[in-house]
Structures are given as structure tokens and as C-alpha cells.
Design a protein around this motif. Structure first.
Motif, PDB file in Angstrom:
ATOM      1  N   LYS A  96      -3.185   3.797  -1.587  1.00  0.00           N
ATOM      2  CA  LYS A  96      -3.573   3.228  -2.873  1.00  0.00           C
ATOM      3  C   LYS A  96      -2.730   2.001  -3.158  1.00  0.00           C
ATOM      4  O   LYS A  96      -1.648   1.812  -2.586  1.00  0.00           O
ATOM      5  CB  LYS A  96      -3.404   4.260  -3.992  1.00  0.00           C
ATOM      6  CG  LYS A  96      -1.964   4.680  -4.249  1.00  0.00           C
ATOM      7  CD  LYS A  96      -1.883   5.684  -5.388  1.00  0.00           C
ATOM      8  CE  LYS A  96      -0.438   6.092  -5.653  1.00  0.00           C
ATOM      9  NZ  LYS A  96      -0.330   7.050  -6.784  1.00  0.00           N
ATOM     10  N   LYS A  97      -3.236   1.174  -4.059  1.00  0.00           N
ATOM     11  CA  LYS A  97      -2.500  -0.042  -4.424  1.00  0.00           C
ATOM     12  C   LYS A  97      -2.916  -0.451  -5.829  1.00  0.00           C
ATOM     13  O   LYS A  97      -4.097  -0.392  -6.181  1.00  0.00           O
ATOM     14  CB  LYS A  97      -2.786  -1.163  -3.433  1.00  0.00           C
ATOM     15  CG  LYS A  97      -1.994  -2.437  -3.695  1.00  0.00           C
ATOM     16  CD  LYS A  97      -2.190  -3.480  -2.606  1.00  0.00           C
ATOM     17  CE  LYS A  97      -3.588  -4.062  -2.635  1.00  0.00           C
ATOM     18  NZ  LYS A  97      -3.683  -5.258  -1.750  1.00  0.00           N
ATOM     19  N   ASN A  98      -1.957  -0.874  -6.595  1.00  0.00           N
ATOM     20  CA  ASN A  98      -2.218  -1.388  -7.939  1.00  0.00           C
ATOM     21  C   ASN A  98      -1.946  -2.889  -7.938  1.00  0.00           C
ATOM     22  O   ASN A  98      -0.814  -3.317  -7.747  1.00  0.00           O
ATOM     23  CB  ASN A  98      -1.323  -0.679  -8.966  1.00  0.00           C
ATOM     24  CG  ASN A  98      -1.695  -1.049 -10.403  1.00  0.00           C
ATOM     25  OD1 ASN A  98      -2.459  -1.973 -10.633  1.00  0.00           O
ATOM     26  ND2 ASN A  98      -1.154  -0.308 -11.355  1.00  0.00           N
ATOM     27  N   ASP A  99      -3.005  -3.662  -8.109  1.00  0.00           N
ATOM     28  CA  ASP A  99      -2.880  -5.111  -8.119  1.00  0.00           C
ATOM     29  C   ASP A  99      -3.146  -5.601  -9.541  1.00  0.00           C
ATOM     30  O   ASP A  99      -4.308  -5.746  -9.944  1.00  0.00           O
ATOM     31  CB  ASP A  99      -3.869  -5.740  -7.142  1.00  0.00           C
ATOM     32  CG  ASP A  99      -3.710  -7.252  -7.039  1.00  0.00           C
ATOM     33  OD1 ASP A  99      -2.849  -7.806  -7.754  1.00  0.00           O
ATOM     34  OD2 ASP A  99      -4.450  -7.878  -6.252  1.00  0.00           O
ATOM     35  N   PRO A 100      -2.104  -5.848 -10.332  1.00  0.00           N
ATOM     36  CA  PRO A 100      -2.298  -6.256 -11.735  1.00  0.00           C
ATOM     37  C   PRO A 100      -3.156  -7.513 -11.884  1.00  0.00           C
ATOM     38  O   PRO A 100      -3.883  -7.659 -12.864  1.00  0.00           O
ATOM     39  CB  PRO A 100      -0.862  -6.489 -12.235  1.00  0.00           C
ATOM     40  CG  PRO A 100      -0.001  -5.695 -11.306  1.00  0.00           C
ATOM     41  CD  PRO A 100      -0.686  -5.751  -9.982  1.00  0.00           C
ATOM     42  N   LYS A 101      -3.086  -8.407 -10.909  1.00  0.00           N
ATOM     43  CA  LYS A 101      -3.826  -9.657 -11.016  1.00  0.00           C
ATOM     44  C   LYS A 101      -5.334  -9.454 -10.972  1.00  0.00           C
ATOM     45  O   LYS A 101      -6.099 -10.233 -11.528  1.00  0.00           O
ATOM     46  CB  LYS A 101      -3.394 -10.603  -9.901  1.00  0.00           C
ATOM     47  CG  LYS A 101      -1.943 -11.048 -10.002  1.00  0.00           C
ATOM     48  CD  LYS A 101      -1.591 -12.001  -8.862  1.00  0.00           C
ATOM     49  CE  LYS A 101      -0.141 -12.430  -8.960  1.00  0.00           C
ATOM     50  NZ  LYS A 101       0.241 -13.349  -7.847  1.00  0.00           N
ATOM     51  N   SER A 102      -5.777  -8.414 -10.286  1.00  0.00           N
ATOM     52  CA  SER A 102      -7.221  -8.193 -10.149  1.00  0.00           C
ATOM     53  C   SER A 102      -7.837  -7.609 -11.407  1.00  0.00           C
ATOM     54  O   SER A 102      -9.049  -7.741 -11.639  1.00  0.00           O
ATOM     55  CB  SER A 102      -7.497  -7.251  -8.974  1.00  0.00           C
ATOM     56  OG  SER A 102      -7.066  -5.922  -9.278  1.00  0.00           O
ATOM     57  N   GLY A 103      -7.036  -6.940 -12.209  1.00  0.00           N
ATOM     58  CA  GLY A 103      -7.563  -6.309 -13.414  1.00  0.00           C
ATOM     59  C   GLY A 103      -8.298  -5.017 -13.139  1.00  0.00           C
ATOM     60  O   GLY A 103      -8.884  -4.435 -14.062  1.00  0.00           O
ATOM     61  N   ASN A 104      -8.268  -4.524 -11.894  1.00  0.00           N
ATOM     62  CA  ASN A 104      -9.000  -3.301 -11.532  1.00  0.00           C
ATOM     63  C   ASN A 104      -8.143  -2.042 -11.618  1.00  0.00           C
ATOM     64  O   ASN A 104      -8.642  -0.941 -11.423  1.00  0.00           O
ATOM     65  CB  ASN A 104      -9.560  -3.423 -10.114  1.00  0.00           C
ATOM     66  CG  ASN A 104     -10.633  -4.483 -10.002  1.00  0.00           C
ATOM     67  OD1 ASN A 104     -11.416  -4.677 -10.933  1.00  0.00           O
ATOM     68  ND2 ASN A 104     -10.671  -5.178  -8.862  1.00  0.00           N
ATOM     69  N   GLY A 105      -6.868  -2.201 -11.869  1.00  0.00           N
ATOM     70  CA  GLY A 105      -5.988  -1.041 -11.883  1.00  0.00           C
ATOM     71  C   GLY A 105      -5.724  -0.547 -10.475  1.00  0.00           C
ATOM     72  O   GLY A 105      -5.797  -1.300  -9.492  1.00  0.00           O
ATOM     73  N   TYR A 123       0.850  -1.190   0.000  1.00  0.00           N
ATOM     74  CA  TYR A 123       0.000   0.000   0.000  1.00  0.00           C
ATOM     75  C   TYR A 123       0.883   1.237   0.000  1.00  0.00           C
ATOM     76  O   TYR A 123       1.914   1.284   0.681  1.00  0.00           O
ATOM     77  CB  TYR A 123      -0.910   0.033   1.230  1.00  0.00           C
ATOM     78  CG  TYR A 123      -2.033  -0.974   1.210  1.00  0.00           C
ATOM     79  CD1 TYR A 123      -3.252  -0.655   0.622  1.00  0.00           C
ATOM     80  CD2 TYR A 123      -1.880  -2.229   1.783  1.00  0.00           C
ATOM     81  CE1 TYR A 123      -4.297  -1.568   0.613  1.00  0.00           C
ATOM     82  CE2 TYR A 123      -2.916  -3.144   1.777  1.00  0.00           C
ATOM     83  CZ  TYR A 123      -4.125  -2.819   1.188  1.00  0.00           C
ATOM     84  OH  TYR A 123      -5.148  -3.724   1.168  1.00  0.00           O
ATOM     85  N   GLN A 124       0.484   2.258  -0.753  1.00  0.00           N
ATOM     86  CA  GLN A 124       1.239   3.503  -0.803  1.00  0.00           C
ATOM     87  C   GLN A 124       0.435   4.622  -0.139  1.00  0.00           C
ATOM     88  O   GLN A 124      -0.723   4.842  -0.502  1.00  0.00           O
ATOM     89  CB  GLN A 124       1.529   3.880  -2.260  1.00  0.00           C
ATOM     90  CG  GLN A 124       2.352   2.853  -3.012  1.00  0.00           C
ATOM     91  CD  GLN A 124       2.540   3.257  -4.462  1.00  0.00           C
ATOM     92  OE1 GLN A 124       2.766   4.433  -4.774  1.00  0.00           O
ATOM     93  NE2 GLN A 124       2.456   2.283  -5.362  1.00  0.00           N
TER      94      GLN A 124
END
Length: 564
Positions: free
Chosen positions: A252-261, A231-232
Motif C-alpha cells: 500500500k502507499k499513501n500519496d498525498p499529492k494525488s488526493g486519493n488517500g 510502498y509498504q
């Protein structure tokens, strides 16, 4: 006024009236429907006084060798303290050093190696190692008694009995805990399992149930519903329940696996040495089987927290940080436990739920019914009230019944008014318009307690006025099945004493004195007279003997009838 509105109005008159039922203790609002459980278990509605006696002594004698063995010191002075065999019956519970360089050794009374529930003595040393004060409670009857502490029933049987006693759901939100303790209750000494059960639902509970370890019978029970690295941290803006614009610390967090950006979260990881400030969504449910506590971390696809549904979460998140900073900045306390524990809040609990509570682990807020209350997270004083229950849990541990429970509630109210500096009212920001128009502009008043009525069922136990008391002459002798013996009603006497003192010395100094009393001197079974001694001694510690602050503290207590 319609019927739906009248019912919560009566409930609020208890000022968070906890009950001898699976309702929410440590709550801002609760009911008093405990009669059925009391009758079912055969539990007496009132208590005989137990044989604990209060201990308070100053400067019994200078310790020339500066012996910091607190147990030895108490043993050497046992006759002056009227304590039988303390040397073999006391164990060190914890040792703390405060900002004045004083050392406080908290001692737990034990029997056959087991703790005596709620019975503690504290030895206070000055910075030179000389004992200044000894206070707390001790039970000479137990010290003398022969008690068989070999359990006959199993832990599993005790857990089964405890669950049955409080009608706990099959699935609990936390694993139950259990300890063997000696329990002085209602004039007798029991060897019991102390079982804690924590669950949600329409009547959430944080129950302590005492099961006789010999017979399996219920002796007593009461409700205390008193990091991922990726988390940032960042800032966001949101709108609160009453329309205020709030600057928020989020992540905020970017989780590529979720596909949600990139997703945004009400998760504050901005503070060093703190486990975080997090806010969760319970989606207006009561049943944690479908939405386990604390719920779902409040999440959005954009960093705009202005939707109507967001407002309760925005206020809970913002207010939690405000209360955190109050305790850190004014008292040097890092979170509720003093060690940086994560501060969790859950909003949107239940439907039309006129309540907020501390369950021993976190804060939970209902949305109100829109007639009596609005979303309870809107109140900064409500957040401070609930979070102070957390501070009390980790310090004095005041039992949630009778006078110790009233102290528990009073300290939460007092710090609610100290954090929210605008007034001496509690809950003025969470009252619905219809409620205000009827004259109920707050839940209670510290400056004028008699401004609001108590629950109608409480009236026969007071002086007949039917309003909150502000003097011991107006004390409500409530049975246990009503408001746990008056924890939300009689707390207004202490509240008023704090107000009278605060008007003389200001809220900052009042907070210093009351915080020290709560964290340094009070013990689980402290009563109003114990609180008087603790508060006066705290004023002396900080500001000196015969200081204006000492005189104001004493004056406030004198004026409400809490005397020597």
C-alpha cells in the motif's frame, strides 16, 4: 460445436504451437500461419543439418596440478574431443559453482573475436578441481574457415531490414538490440547482425532476426515469444478465476499529492533479495502505444480483490509467488535469472485471447474466449510453464526451433507438472466448460500424450495417427513454418520420458535431475541425444552411478526411443 470454437480447438492441438510468424513463441497457445512470411522472404521450410557436432566426454585424464583453466584443458584434449584449435577459438562466457561444490565453466566458441551463435562447450570440475565431464557443441568447419567479419552495411540498415521482415510496428515496447555474430545456418556460415525486436499487438513478437552484415539480406529469423521505497508490504485476500480464496502479498502507499488517500497494489515486496512480484493490467488491449508494456500496476482503493475483473490478476499474482518459492525452496534459485530479478505478470491482454506467453522479460496472460479457454492465469502449471521459459532463457538458452526448441517447451511442461503436483496434465484448469464437454480436458497429457490430437496440418508429417507422439517412432518431421519445426509437438516425447521416470522416483527427485540438466549441462543447440546424456549425468551427479534414480532416468528415455 460452432465454427468459432473449432478454430482455437485446432490451434490448441499444437499444444502451444509456435510458428514461423509474428505469433507468440514461448506461449501456451499459438497459431501456425507462417506460410506468407516464409514465401515472402524465400526462407527454406526445412533446414540442412549444420556442422556443429555434439561433444560429450568423461574423465579424459586427471589434472594433477588441478589446472582450472578450462580452455587449456580442452586444448590439451582436443584430439579426444575432435575439436580443431579450441585454444584460440573459445572464450569464457560464465563460471558457476553449484551446491555440490562442482565448478562449471561455460565456453563460447568465437571467430575473429565474435561469438559463434549458439555454439558452447561446458567443462565441469569436481570440488577437488578435477575435470569430470566436457559437453556441448563445437563447429570445426568454422574453426577452419576463413570468414571476413568486416561489416559492409550499417546497424541502422540492419535494424530497418529486420523490422520490415517481421512487420514490426513503428513503436516498439523495448529498444531493439543488436550484436555481430557468426551464424552457422542451413549448411553455410554467415557473418550477421543478430537483431532482437520485441513488441505486442494481436501477434506479439520477441524476434531474433539475422541480417547478413555484407548484403543486408535476411538470413534467418525466429520468434522467441519462448521500486519505489515508499510502498509498504502487507497481506490481502482475493478470489481467483475458479473461485478459490487466495492470500496475497501486496503493498500500500499513501500519496498525498494525488488526493486519493491510501491505495493498494498487487506489488509484493515481502521477499528479501527479490526485485518484487508485480502484476499489471493491460485492459484488454493489444496496442501498447496506448498502454505501454507491462501495463498499469493493478491498483484498488480498498484491500478487497474479489471483483470479477480482479480474478485473473489475483491468480497471476498468487501463482507467480508459488512458482518463485518452488525454484527457491527446491533448487536454491532466486527468481528466473537466479539473481532476484523482478517477476512481472500482465493480465487482461487482448480480447478473447487464447494464449499466454513469455516474451523474454515477463509473463503475459489472455482472458481466453470463454468457449475453448478461460483466463489463462488460472493455471498454476501455465504460470510455471511460462516462468520456466524465463529460467531457460537465463541458463541453457535453448534455441526455439526443431529439437532444441522442443526441449525448451518440454522443460517448461515438466516443471509445470512439478509445481502443480496434482496431475501429469498441462492446462486442465484453464479449459472452458464447452471444451471439456467436447473431450478436451487439458492442453496435453504427459502420461498419455496420444490422448489429444495435433493440429490437422501436422498430420502428414508424422506416422499418420494425428496425435501427440510419445516415442521417437512417432516423431513429427515438421517444416519450420509449422510450429517452428515441431517445438510444441515433439516436446511430448521428452514429457513422456519425464513422466515414466517420475512415476518411479517421485516428482521431487525428477525435478532435481531435470533442473540440473537444464541449468548445468544443456547448451543452446542441444538435441534429444544431448538431453539424454545431460539427464543421465545429472542423475549420477546427484544420486550416484547405478543408483535407482540413474536407472529410472535411463529407463524413461529408453522407453521413448531416445537412446545412445
Amino acid at each position: 460445436m460452432n465454427k468459432k470454437f473449432v478454430i482455437p480447438m485446432l490451434l490448441s492441438a499444437t499444444l502451444i504451437g509456435g510458428s514461423f510468424t509474428a505469433g507468440s513463441a514461448y506461449a501456451i497457445q499459438a497459431d501456425d500461419s507462417g506460410n506468407q512470411i516464409v514465401k515472402q522472404l524465400g526462407v527454406q521450410k526445412s533446414l540442412k543439418y549444420d556442422k556443429n557436432h555434439s561433444v560429450f566426454a568423461k574423465k579424459l585424464g586427471v589434472n594433477k596440478k588441478k589446472d582450472t583453466n578450462a580452455i587449456n584443458y580442452v586444448e590439451q584434449n582436443k584430439q579426444k574431443l575432435n575439436m580443431k584449435d579450441p585454444g584460440k577459438n573459445l572464450k569464457i562466457k560464465r563460471i558457476e559453482i553449484d551446491k555440490f561444490g562442482m565448478t562449471h565453466v561455460r565456453l563460447q566458441q568465437s571467430k575473429n573475436g565474435l561469438p559463434v551463435e549458439g555454439v558452447e562447450v561446458i567443462v565441469h570440475y569436481d570440488k577437488d578441481g578435477t575435470v569430470q565431464t566436457v559437453n556441448g557443441q563445437y563447429n570445426n568447419d568454422i574453426a577452419d574457415a576463413s570468414i571476413d567479419t568486416n561489416a559492409t552495411i550499417s546497424v541502422d540498415k540492419a535494424l530497418e531490414q529486420a523490422k520490415k521482415a517481421v512487420s514490426a510496428p513503428e513503436v516498439l515496447d523495448y529498444d531493439p538490440t543488436h550484436d555481430l555474430v557468426v551464424y552457422p545456418f542451413n549448411g553455410k556460415n554467415y557473418f550477421t547482425y543478430k537483431v532482437n525486436l520485441n513488441f505486442l499487438g494481436e501477434q506479439p513478437g520477441n524476434w531474433d532476426v539475422f541480417i547478413d552484415a555484407k548484403t543486408g539480406e535476411v538470413v534467418d529469423m525466429y520468434n522467441e515469444l519462448m521500486h519505489a521505497n515508499d510502498y509498504q508490504p502487507m497481506k490481502g485476500m482475493g478470489t481467483g478465476v475458479l473461485g478459490q480464496k487466495r492470500e496475497l502479498h501486496i503493498s500500500k502507499k499513501n500519496d498525498p499529492k494525488s488526493g486519493n488517500g491510501t491505495m493498494f497494489y498487487l506489488k509484493d515486496i515481502n521477499h528479501e533479495h527479490l526485485g518484487g512480484i508485480t502484476t499489471y493490467d493491460f485492459k484488454n488491449e493489444f496496442d501498447s502505444r496506448t498502454n505501454p508494456l507491462p501495463g498499469v500496476l493493478f491498483t484498488k482503493k480498498n484491500n478487497s480483490w474479489n471483483d470479477d475483473y480482479d480474478r485473473a490478476a489475483v491468480d497471476a499474482h498468487y501463482n507467480s509467488e508459488k512458482v518463485y518459492h518452488y525454484y527457491l525452496d527446491q533448487h536454491g534459485r532466486n527468481s528466473l535469472d537466479g539473481n532476484g530479478m523482478e517477476i512481472k505478470s500482465t493480465v487482461h491482454y487482448g480480447s478473447n485471447y487464447n494464449n499466454a506467453f513469455w516474451d523474454g522479460r515477463q509473463m503475459t496472460y489472455g482472458d481466453g474466449d470463454g468457449q475453448f479457454m478461460i483466463s489463462l492465469s488460472a493455471g498454476l502449471d501455465v504460470a510455471a510453464h511460462e516462468m520456466t521459459h524465463g529460467v531457460t532463457t537465463h541458463t541453457a538458452g535453448l534455441k526455439y526451433r526443431n529439437q532444441s526448441g522442443a526441449l525448451n517447451e518440454a522443460f517448461s511442461d515438466i516443471f509445470g507438472a512439478l509445481v502443480n503436483e496434482d496431475s501429469w496434465e498441462i492446462g486442465e484448469d484453464i479449459m472452458a466448460q464447452e471444451s471439456k464437454e467436447s473431450g478436451r480436458t487439458a492442453l496435453r497429457s504427459m502420461s498419455n500424450p496420444s490422448k489429444f490430437p495435433v493440429n490437422a496440418s501436422y498430420k502428414p508429417y508424422g506416422n499418420g495417427s494425428g496425435v501427440y507422439p510419445k516415442h521417437m517412432d512417432e516423431y513429427y518431421n515438421l517444416p519450420l513454418n509449422l510450429d517452428n519445426g515441431g517445438v510444441h509437438v515433439n516436446s511430448s516425447i521428452i514429457n513422456h520420458a519425464a513422466y515414466l521416470t517420475g512415476e518411479q522416483i517421485g516428482k521431487y527427485k525428477l525435478g532435481q535431475i531435470y533442473y540440473r540438466a537444464l541449468t548445468v549441462y544443456l547448451t543452446p543447440d542441444s538435441n534429444f541425444r544431448d538431453a539424454r546424456q545431460a539427464l543421465i549425468q545429472s542423475a549420477i551427479d546427484i544420486y550416484g552411478e547405478n543408483s535407482d534414480e540413474y536407472k529410472a532416468t535411463k529407463d524413461g528415455l529408453d522407453k521413448v526411443g531416445i537412446t545412445e
